[in-house]
Design an enzyme around this catalytic site. Sequence first.
Site, PDB file in Angstrom:
ATOM      1  N   ARG A 106       0.199  -4.283  -9.553  1.00 19.86           N
ATOM      2  CA  ARG A 106      -0.004  -3.040 -10.026  1.00 19.86           C
ATOM      3  C   ARG A 106       1.210  -2.343 -10.098  1.00 19.86           C
ATOM      4  O   ARG A 106       1.355  -1.240 -10.480  1.00 19.86           O
ATOM      5  CB  ARG A 106      -0.832  -2.186  -9.226  1.00 19.86           C
ATOM      6  CG  ARG A 106      -2.384  -2.851  -9.285  1.00 19.86           C
ATOM      7  CD  ARG A 106      -3.451  -1.577  -9.054  1.00 19.86           C
ATOM      8  NE  ARG A 106      -2.971  -0.860  -7.677  1.00 19.86           N
ATOM      9  CZ  ARG A 106      -3.770   0.210  -7.070  1.00 19.86           C
ATOM     10  NH1 ARG A 106      -4.665   0.451  -7.681  1.00 19.86           N
ATOM     11  NH2 ARG A 106      -3.356   0.669  -5.939  1.00 19.86           N
ATOM     12  N   ASP A 107       2.633  -3.181  -9.898  1.00 16.94           N
ATOM     13  CA  ASP A 107       3.799  -2.352 -10.417  1.00 16.94           C
ATOM     14  C   ASP A 107       4.661  -3.424 -10.869  1.00 16.94           C
ATOM     15  O   ASP A 107       5.932  -3.788 -10.475  1.00 16.94           O
ATOM     16  CB  ASP A 107       4.449  -1.851  -8.962  1.00 16.94           C
ATOM     17  CG  ASP A 107       5.670  -0.824  -9.046  1.00 16.94           C
ATOM     18  OD1 ASP A 107       5.759  -0.478 -10.279  1.00 16.94           O
ATOM     19  OD2 ASP A 107       6.235  -0.467  -8.075  1.00 16.94           O
TER      20      ASP A 107
END
Length: 188
Positions: A106-107
């Site tokens: 997610r990053d």
Amino acid sequence: MGTTYLVYNLQVNKLAVLKEIKAYQSSKARELFAREARVLQDLRHPSIPRFYDFFCDEEHYSLVMEMIHGPTLEQVRPKTPAQAVGWIVETLEVLSHLHQQGVLHRDIKPANLILRYHPRQIVLIDYGAVKEASAPRLARSLSMRLSLWPFKFRTLRMARELDQRVHGGSRGSPSCDKRRIPADDLTS
């Protein structure tokens, strides 16, 4: 959210990274930090920093992990299109490994991808925003991407053939010797 230090890890006789947050931070911040430690502890892949330790006291929560030597992809540009494709394939391989383990990073961004000096490979860092998904839920989300498989396979084959020509063989991977900690210690 926290502070990161370069430290010397006496357990492995190497430089390491110590990430630290204050114990008085929000319960959500502490939960995310403990999740990062728990996820790193269970992951074993040459493109993921090794987990060394997690501990807390009255003032701090601390996570010790492998120091990755090299520039981020934000700091360096590929010299050729083939090199860029190789980096993309390496990133896809580590993401595939994460998804097989039920972990969503997610990053993903250039600042979280380090081009390790030795062995020369992409390493994905910063697991603070990871999400653990159940296998069926993750499988459903990945099944929508199966149409990309032929492209990924061709790209992977091209990158491996290029790697074979440039490096004359497969790259070595460091051994991973992880120390286990009780899961209860990560959530208290």
